[in-house]
Scaffold this motif. Structure first.
Motif, PDB file in Angstrom:
ATOM      1  N   VAL A  84      -0.061   1.659   0.038  1.00 40.11           N
ATOM      2  CA  VAL A  84      -0.725   3.111  -0.127  1.00 40.11           C
ATOM      3  C   VAL A  84      -2.142   2.797   0.441  1.00 40.11           C
ATOM      4  O   VAL A  84      -2.750   1.793   0.268  1.00 40.11           O
ATOM      5  N   TYR A  85      -2.464   3.678   1.414  1.00 40.24           N
ATOM      6  CA  TYR A  85      -3.714   3.699   2.210  1.00 40.24           C
ATOM      7  C   TYR A  85      -4.673   4.398   1.660  1.00 40.24           C
ATOM      8  O   TYR A  85      -4.558   5.720   1.607  1.00 40.24           O
ATOM      9  N   VAL A  86      -5.999   4.101   1.317  1.00 42.35           N
ATOM     10  CA  VAL A  86      -6.950   4.981   0.622  1.00 42.35           C
ATOM     11  C   VAL A  86      -8.241   4.546   1.495  1.00 42.35           C
ATOM     12  O   VAL A  86      -8.793   3.579   1.998  1.00 42.35           O
ATOM     13  N   ALA A  87      -8.762   5.859   2.184  1.00 43.59           N
ATOM     14  CA  ALA A  87     -10.225   6.232   2.864  1.00 43.59           C
ATOM     15  C   ALA A  87     -11.191   6.323   1.973  1.00 43.59           C
ATOM     16  O   ALA A  87     -11.208   6.959   0.719  1.00 43.59           O
ATOM     17  N   GLY A  88     -12.475   5.595   1.983  1.00 48.70           N
ATOM     18  CA  GLY A  88     -13.387   5.845   1.131  1.00 48.70           C
ATOM     19  C   GLY A  88     -14.767   5.517   2.231  1.00 48.70           C
ATOM     20  O   GLY A  88     -14.463   5.158   3.267  1.00 48.70           O
ATOM     21  N   CYS A  89     -15.776   5.751   1.542  1.00 50.56           N
ATOM     22  CA  CYS A  89     -17.173   5.720   2.284  1.00 50.56           C
ATOM     23  C   CYS A  89     -17.450   4.192   2.875  1.00 50.56           C
ATOM     24  O   CYS A  89     -18.016   4.114   3.597  1.00 50.56           O
ATOM     25  N   ASP A  90     -16.781   3.093   2.155  1.00 50.28           N
ATOM     26  CA  ASP A  90     -16.930   1.828   2.347  1.00 50.28           C
ATOM     27  C   ASP A  90     -15.638   1.045   3.412  1.00 50.28           C
ATOM     28  O   ASP A  90     -15.912   0.053   3.780  1.00 50.28           O
ATOM     29  N   GLY A  91     -14.708   2.024   3.686  1.00 49.99           N
ATOM     30  CA  GLY A  91     -13.575   1.315   4.583  1.00 49.99           C
ATOM     31  C   GLY A  91     -12.268   2.022   4.372  1.00 49.99           C
ATOM     32  O   GLY A  91     -12.010   2.762   3.203  1.00 49.99           O
ATOM     33  N   LEU A  92     -11.326   1.516   4.768  1.00 47.84           N
ATOM     34  CA  LEU A  92      -9.955   1.728   4.614  1.00 47.84           C
ATOM     35  C   LEU A  92      -9.365   0.657   3.950  1.00 47.84           C
ATOM     36  O   LEU A  92      -9.201  -0.439   4.191  1.00 47.84           O
ATOM     37  N   ARG A  93      -8.462   0.875   2.752  1.00 55.48           N
ATOM     38  CA  ARG A  93      -7.936  -0.089   1.921  1.00 55.48           C
ATOM     39  C   ARG A  93      -6.137   0.252   2.029  1.00 55.48           C
ATOM     40  O   ARG A  93      -6.012   1.199   1.829  1.00 55.48           O
ATOM     41  N   GLY A  94      -5.696  -1.208   1.947  1.00 56.66           N
ATOM     42  CA  GLY A  94      -4.147  -1.014   1.807  1.00 56.66           C
ATOM     43  C   GLY A  94      -3.927  -1.858   0.586  1.00 56.66           C
ATOM     44  O   GLY A  94      -4.206  -2.764   0.391  1.00 56.66           O
ATOM     45  N   LEU A  95      -3.316  -0.793  -0.268  1.00 60.85           N
ATOM     46  CA  LEU A  95      -2.845  -1.376  -1.739  1.00 60.85           C
ATOM     47  C   LEU A  95      -1.535  -1.494  -1.740  1.00 60.85           C
ATOM     48  O   LEU A  95      -0.786  -0.579  -1.211  1.00 60.85           O
ATOM     49  N   SER A  96      -1.034  -2.469  -2.476  1.00 60.68           N
ATOM     50  CA  SER A  96       0.367  -2.574  -2.689  1.00 60.68           C
ATOM     51  C   SER A  96       1.058  -1.444  -3.589  1.00 60.68           C
ATOM     52  O   SER A  96       0.464  -1.140  -4.454  1.00 60.68           O
ATOM     53  N   ARG A  97       2.025  -0.983  -3.014  1.00 58.65           N
ATOM     54  CA  ARG A  97       2.663   0.262  -3.694  1.00 58.65           C
ATOM     55  C   ARG A  97       3.243  -0.401  -5.142  1.00 58.65           C
ATOM     56  O   ARG A  97       3.585   0.443  -5.968  1.00 58.65           O
ATOM     57  N   ALA A  98       3.527  -1.501  -5.170  1.00 61.43           N
ATOM     58  CA  ALA A  98       4.303  -2.376  -6.338  1.00 61.43           C
ATOM     59  C   ALA A  98       3.264  -2.430  -7.412  1.00 61.43           C
ATOM     60  O   ALA A  98       3.723  -2.043  -8.620  1.00 61.43           O
ATOM     61  N   ASP A  99       2.193  -3.100  -7.436  1.00 59.88           N
ATOM     62  CA  ASP A  99       1.189  -3.317  -8.454  1.00 59.88           C
ATOM     63  C   ASP A  99      -0.336  -2.767  -8.126  1.00 59.88           C
ATOM     64  O   ASP A  99      -0.966  -2.991  -8.987  1.00 59.88           O
ATOM     65  N   GLY A 100      -0.489  -2.068  -6.965  1.00 55.00           N
ATOM     66  CA  GLY A 100      -1.728  -1.566  -6.553  1.00 55.00           C
ATOM     67  C   GLY A 100      -2.795  -2.750  -6.220  1.00 55.00           C
ATOM     68  O   GLY A 100      -4.019  -2.340  -5.965  1.00 55.00           O
ATOM     69  N   GLU A 101      -2.281  -4.016  -6.118  1.00 53.56           N
ATOM     70  CA  GLU A 101      -3.451  -5.075  -5.480  1.00 53.56           C
ATOM     71  C   GLU A 101      -3.830  -4.803  -4.079  1.00 53.56           C
ATOM     72  O   GLU A 101      -2.810  -4.116  -3.324  1.00 53.56           O
TER      73      GLU A 101
END
Length: 267
Positions: free
Chosen positions: A12-29
């Motif tokens: 899951v890709y999350v855009a924020g004011c400090d950057g773009l995060r790639g989080l695991s769909r399985a556990d959110g890490e």
């Protein structure tokens, strides 16, 4: 309502004011973060993830490394779109629609001459909504994906909230609009922009709709979720205690965000 999430096969890709995060769909890490200020949501393509920062950036989904960046102008408050080897970016205030290929080379530009919202790419067409007179009048434009030429334009009798995009079905294009007296959702023919129907809410804004099977779902700032048939007839409505800005349709449920997250049975 700007959606700052994108969903890939594994992340899951999350855009924020400090950057773009790639989080695991399985556990959110968190798998990676691309550190830069982002101003809008995420578009997920087959090989890259796209977001707006100071530039339009293309990120490798496996490593989080920036593969390429393209300079943009104006207010970067819209969400890019990707489809059929084309990445489309709009500048909200300047009204410039720019198409790139997936290697970052500019293919064409179209100047709307007025405020322009987030684009949608479907098949060989780019759809964008404009706000000629904020809160009163606007247009929905269909541009040729290959060269940016206008195929048709349709009056929306209302404008579009920042972050809200056209949603494309098999035969029609749906758009949530805001107005001074009432919010509206319009449905126009994909072929020529002919209006098929208009739905009016109880306040001033209908947000970006979601499609599933033969239904259209949308939230509104009259604190309701609406379910309509593809013919525009109201099927049901659900009342919450605040504005419903984001609706997503799953296999059996409709998910609506209004400060709290609601899961509603689709039928």
């Amino acid at each position: 309502m700007q959606r700052d999430l994108g969903i890939g096969d594994d992340l899951v890709y999350v855009a924020g004011c400090d950057g773009l995060r790639g989080l695991s769909r399985a556990d959110g890490e968190r798998e990676w973060i691309t550190s830069m200020s982002l101003r809008s949501g995420v578009a997920v393509g087959p090989d890259r993830v796209y977001a707006n920062g100071r530039d339009l950036i293309a990120v490798d989904p496996g490593s989080g490394e920036v593969d390429w960046r393209a300079p943009t102008i104006g207010a970067r408050l819209t969400r890019p779109a990707v489809g059929r080897g084309t990445v489309v970016h709009t500048d909200r205030v300047d009204g410039v629609v720019t198409a790139f290929d997936t290697d970052g080379a500019q293919v064409w530009q179209h100047h709307t001459g007025t405020e322009t919202r987030s684009p949608t790419v479907a098949d060989d067409t780019v759809y964008v909504a404009t706000a000629d007179d904020p809160g009163r009048t606007g247009e929905l434009l269909a541009l040729d994906r290959r060269d940016g030429n206008v195929r048709w334009r349709a009056d929306t009798t209302g404008t579009v909230k920042r972050g809200t995009r056209p949603v494309v079905g098999d035969e029609r294009v749906f758009l949530g609009c805001n107005g001074t007296d009432a919010g509206r959702m319009i449905a126009v023919d994909k072929r020529d922009g002919t209006e098929r129907w208009t739905f009016t809410d109880g306040n001033t804004t209908v947000y970006e709709p979601a499609l599933a099977d033969d239904s259209v779902y949308a939230g509104s700032n009259d604190n309701r979720v609406y379910a309509l048939g593809r013919d525009g007839r109201l099927r049901w409505e659900f009342e919450t205690d605040r504005t419903v800005g984001s609706v997503v349709a799953g296999d059996d449920l409709v998910f609506a965000s209004s400060g709290a997250l609601f899961a509603l049975v689709r039928e």
